[in-house]
Design a protein around this motif. Structure first.
Motif, PDB file in Angstrom:
ATOM      1  N   ASN A  20       0.793  -1.232   0.000  1.00  0.00           N
ATOM      2  CA  ASN A  20       0.000   0.000   0.000  1.00  0.00           C
ATOM      3  C   ASN A  20       0.823   1.280   0.000  1.00  0.00           C
ATOM      4  OD1 ASN A  20      -2.094  -1.773   0.206  1.00  0.00           O
ATOM      5  ND2 ASN A  20      -2.983  -0.913   2.053  1.00  0.00           N
ATOM      6  N   TRP A  21       2.094   1.206   0.401  1.00  0.00           N
ATOM      7  CA  TRP A  21       2.868   2.440   0.493  1.00  0.00           C
ATOM      8  C   TRP A  21       4.358   2.183   0.345  1.00  0.00           C
ATOM      9  CZ3 TRP A  21       6.014   1.648   4.622  1.00  0.00           C
ATOM     10  CH2 TRP A  21       5.519   0.957   5.726  1.00  0.00           C
ATOM     11  N   ASN A  22       5.050   3.283   0.084  1.00  0.00           N
ATOM     12  CA  ASN A  22       6.520   3.285  -0.060  1.00  0.00           C
ATOM     13  C   ASN A  22       7.034   4.433   0.806  1.00  0.00           C
ATOM     14  OD1 ASN A  22       8.703   4.332  -2.787  1.00  0.00           O
ATOM     15  ND2 ASN A  22       9.204   3.155  -0.983  1.00  0.00           N
ATOM     16  N   ILE A  41       4.868   7.647  -0.120  1.00  0.00           N
ATOM     17  CA  ILE A  41       3.865   7.603  -1.190  1.00  0.00           C
ATOM     18  C   ILE A  41       2.801   6.578  -0.777  1.00  0.00           C
ATOM     19  CG2 ILE A  41       3.389   7.148  -3.623  1.00  0.00           C
ATOM     20  CD1 ILE A  41       5.336   9.483  -3.211  1.00  0.00           C
ATOM     21  N   ILE A  42       1.546   7.056  -0.671  1.00  0.00           N
ATOM     22  CA  ILE A  42       0.418   6.152  -0.422  1.00  0.00           C
ATOM     23  C   ILE A  42      -0.179   5.833  -1.793  1.00  0.00           C
ATOM     24  CG2 ILE A  42      -1.726   5.790   0.843  1.00  0.00           C
ATOM     25  CD1 ILE A  42       0.631   6.464   2.686  1.00  0.00           C
ATOM     26  N   LYS A  43      -0.240   4.554  -2.121  1.00  0.00           N
ATOM     27  CA  LYS A  43      -0.569   4.194  -3.502  1.00  0.00           C
ATOM     28  C   LYS A  43      -2.050   4.389  -3.816  1.00  0.00           C
ATOM     29  CE  LYS A  43       3.250   0.943  -3.518  1.00  0.00           C
ATOM     30  NZ  LYS A  43       3.661  -0.481  -3.604  1.00  0.00           N
ATOM     31  N   TYR A  49      -5.461   0.159   7.112  1.00  0.00           N
ATOM     32  CA  TYR A  49      -5.862   0.289   8.519  1.00  0.00           C
ATOM     33  C   TYR A  49      -4.603   0.508   9.357  1.00  0.00           C
ATOM     34  CZ  TYR A  49      -6.924  -1.087  13.268  1.00  0.00           C
ATOM     35  OH  TYR A  49      -7.009  -1.115  14.629  1.00  0.00           O
ATOM     36  N   ILE A  50      -4.617   1.553  10.187  1.00  0.00           N
ATOM     37  CA  ILE A  50      -3.413   1.921  10.943  1.00  0.00           C
ATOM     38  C   ILE A  50      -3.789   2.245  12.391  1.00  0.00           C
ATOM     39  CG2 ILE A  50      -1.525   3.597  11.123  1.00  0.00           C
ATOM     40  CD1 ILE A  50      -1.797   4.095   8.092  1.00  0.00           C
ATOM     41  N   TRP A  51      -2.957   1.766  13.285  1.00  0.00           N
ATOM     42  CA  TRP A  51      -3.118   2.151  14.700  1.00  0.00           C
ATOM     43  C   TRP A  51      -1.714   2.297  15.289  1.00  0.00           C
ATOM     44  CZ3 TRP A  51      -4.575  -1.545  19.249  1.00  0.00           C
ATOM     45  CH2 TRP A  51      -4.739  -0.786  20.419  1.00  0.00           C
ATOM     46  N   TYR A  52      -1.259   3.560  15.393  1.00  0.00           N
ATOM     47  CA  TYR A  52       0.058   3.808  15.974  1.00  0.00           C
ATOM     48  C   TYR A  52      -0.094   3.944  17.477  1.00  0.00           C
ATOM     49  CZ  TYR A  52       1.619   4.624  11.212  1.00  0.00           C
ATOM     50  OH  TYR A  52       1.919   4.474   9.894  1.00  0.00           O
ATOM     51  N   LYS A  53      -0.225   2.807  18.139  1.00  0.00           N
ATOM     52  CA  LYS A  53      -0.507   2.889  19.578  1.00  0.00           C
ATOM     53  C   LYS A  53       0.741   3.226  20.387  1.00  0.00           C
ATOM     54  CE  LYS A  53      -0.641  -2.113  20.536  1.00  0.00           C
ATOM     55  NZ  LYS A  53      -1.411  -3.152  21.226  1.00  0.00           N
ATOM     56  N   LEU A  56       3.307   8.900  18.197  1.00  0.00           N
ATOM     57  CA  LEU A  56       2.561  10.024  17.636  1.00  0.00           C
ATOM     58  C   LEU A  56       3.021  10.191  16.196  1.00  0.00           C
ATOM     59  CD1 LEU A  56       2.967  12.583  20.561  1.00  0.00           C
ATOM     60  CD2 LEU A  56       1.031  11.055  20.137  1.00  0.00           C
ATOM     61  N   GLU A  57       2.096  10.612  15.337  1.00  0.00           N
ATOM     62  CA  GLU A  57       2.478  10.862  13.945  1.00  0.00           C
ATOM     63  C   GLU A  57       1.776  12.127  13.451  1.00  0.00           C
ATOM     64  OE1 GLU A  57       0.794   8.591  10.772  1.00  0.00           O
ATOM     65  OE2 GLU A  57       2.585   8.691   9.539  1.00  0.00           O
ATOM     66  N   ALA A  58       2.526  12.991  12.792  1.00  0.00           N
ATOM     67  CA  ALA A  58       1.961  14.117  12.055  1.00  0.00           C
ATOM     68  C   ALA A  58       2.230  13.883  10.572  1.00  0.00           C
ATOM     69  CB  ALA A  58       2.594  15.432  12.501  1.00  0.00           C
ATOM     70  N   ALA A 110      11.110   8.246  17.446  1.00  0.00           N
ATOM     71  CA  ALA A 110      11.595   7.943  16.102  1.00  0.00           C
ATOM     72  C   ALA A 110      11.466   6.459  15.785  1.00  0.00           C
ATOM     73  CB  ALA A 110      13.063   8.349  15.990  1.00  0.00           C
ATOM     74  N   LEU A 111      11.138   6.144  14.532  1.00  0.00           N
ATOM     75  CA  LEU A 111      11.214   4.752  14.083  1.00  0.00           C
ATOM     76  C   LEU A 111      12.687   4.369  13.936  1.00  0.00           C
ATOM     77  CD1 LEU A 111       8.463   4.289  11.349  1.00  0.00           C
ATOM     78  CD2 LEU A 111       8.238   4.455  13.830  1.00  0.00           C
ATOM     79  N   THR A 112      12.933   3.057  14.025  1.00  0.00           N
ATOM     80  CA  THR A 112      14.309   2.593  13.853  1.00  0.00           C
ATOM     81  C   THR A 112      14.621   2.277  12.396  1.00  0.00           C
ATOM     82  OG1 THR A 112      13.770   0.282  14.118  1.00  0.00           O
ATOM     83  CG2 THR A 112      14.216   1.518  16.129  1.00  0.00           C
ATOM     84  N   VAL A 116       7.143  -2.149   9.580  1.00  0.00           N
ATOM     85  CA  VAL A 116       5.970  -2.173   8.707  1.00  0.00           C
ATOM     86  C   VAL A 116       4.800  -2.543   9.611  1.00  0.00           C
ATOM     87  CG1 VAL A 116       7.186  -2.748   6.567  1.00  0.00           C
ATOM     88  CG2 VAL A 116       6.368  -4.588   8.043  1.00  0.00           C
ATOM     89  N   HIS A 117       3.577  -2.246   9.181  1.00  0.00           N
ATOM     90  CA  HIS A 117       2.419  -2.498  10.047  1.00  0.00           C
ATOM     91  C   HIS A 117       2.232  -3.996  10.286  1.00  0.00           C
ATOM     92  CE1 HIS A 117       1.063   1.411   8.041  1.00  0.00           C
ATOM     93  NE2 HIS A 117       1.420   1.707   9.256  1.00  0.00           N
ATOM     94  N   ASP A 118       1.885  -4.372  11.539  1.00  0.00           N
ATOM     95  CA  ASP A 118       1.523  -5.762  11.790  1.00  0.00           C
ATOM     96  C   ASP A 118       0.039  -5.943  11.481  1.00  0.00           C
ATOM     97  OD1 ASP A 118       0.014  -4.890  13.950  1.00  0.00           O
ATOM     98  OD2 ASP A 118       1.418  -5.617  15.469  1.00  0.00           O
ATOM     99  N   VAL A 122      -0.245  -1.894  13.612  1.00  0.00           N
ATOM    100  CA  VAL A 122       0.614  -1.299  14.642  1.00  0.00           C
ATOM    101  C   VAL A 122       2.082  -1.384  14.231  1.00  0.00           C
ATOM    102  CG1 VAL A 122       1.410  -1.653  17.025  1.00  0.00           C
ATOM    103  CG2 VAL A 122      -1.028  -1.872  16.478  1.00  0.00           C
ATOM    104  N   TYR A 123       2.858  -0.355  14.596  1.00  0.00           N
ATOM    105  CA  TYR A 123       4.314  -0.450  14.593  1.00  0.00           C
ATOM    106  C   TYR A 123       4.742  -0.807  16.012  1.00  0.00           C
ATOM    107  CZ  TYR A 123       4.918   1.995  10.091  1.00  0.00           C
ATOM    108  OH  TYR A 123       4.919   2.355   8.773  1.00  0.00           O
ATOM    109  N   PRO A 124       5.684  -1.724  16.194  1.00  0.00           N
ATOM    110  CA  PRO A 124       6.075  -2.103  17.554  1.00  0.00           C
ATOM    111  C   PRO A 124       6.802  -0.966  18.257  1.00  0.00           C
ATOM    112  CG  PRO A 124       7.562  -3.087  15.962  1.00  0.00           C
ATOM    113  CD  PRO A 124       6.476  -2.410  15.169  1.00  0.00           C
TER     114      PRO A 124
END
Ligand code: 9YT
Length: 133
Positions: A20-22, A41-43, A49-53, A56-58, A110-112, A116-118, A122-124
Motif C-alpha cells: 500500500n505504500w513506499n 507515497i500512499i498508492k 488500517y493503521i493504529w500507531y498505539k 505520535l504521527e503528524a 523515532a522509528l528505527t 511495517v504495520h503488523d 501497529v508499529y512495535p
C-alpha cells in the motif's frame, strides 16, 4: 549536520516498500533527532488500517488526494495537498488514497527503520524491535 537527498535513499534499507505504500525514511532513531522524518507515497486506490498505539504521527500531504477516517467516530476527513493531520490521540484510522498521495510524516518516538504495520495496523515499540523471543 545531516544532509541527505531522496536519490541517496532510493533502493537502500531506508526505502521501505509495502503493498500500500513506499516510505523513504530520511531521519531515523539512529540519527539521534528524537523523531523520524519520512517521505511516503500512499498508492492510489489503497485503503490501509493503521493504529500507531506506540507513536505520535503528524502527516503533511504535499501531493494527491484521499481521506483519513477515524475508526471510533466514523468521521472521514478529506486530504489534499496542503492538508495536515496529527494523530495526537493514537487514533485507529483508515487511510485511503484516491490517487497517489505524497506525505511528509514525522514520528515520535523515532522509528528505527525496520517497521511495517503488523496485522493490527501497529508499529512495535522501539525496544521491541530485534527481540529474539
Ligand atoms: C501516513 C502513514 O502513516 N503512512 C504509512 C507509512 C508511514 N507513514 C511510514 O512508515 O512512513
Amino acid at each position: 549536520m545531516i544532509v541527505r537527498t531522496l536519490e541517496e535513499l532510493t533502493g537502500t534499507s531506508r526505502d521501505v516498500h509495502t503493498e500500500n505504500w513506499n516510505s523513504r525514511r530520511f531521519l531515523l532513531a539512529q540519527d539521534g533527532m528524537s523523531f523520524s522524518l519520512h517521505d511516503t507515497i500512499i498508492k492510489a486506490g489503497t485503503e490501509t488500517y493503521i493504529w500507531y498505539k506506540h507513536h505520535l504521527e503528524a502527516v503533511y500531504c504535499i501531493e494527491g488526494e484521499g481521506e483519513v477516517e477515524e475508526m471510533d467516530t466514523g468521521v472521514a476527513h478529506p486530504i489534499r495537498a496542503g492538508t495536515v493531520y496529527a494523530l495526537n490521540g493514537n487514533e485507529k484510522h483508515y487511510l485511503r488514497a484516491k490517487v497517489d498521495m505524497r506525505m511528509v510524516c514525522v514520528f515520535a518516538p523515532a522509528l528505527t527503520g525496520e517497521e511495517v504495520h503488523d496485522e493490527d495496523g501497529v508499529y512495535p515499540p522501539a525496544e521491541g524491535l530485534g527481540a529474539t523471543t
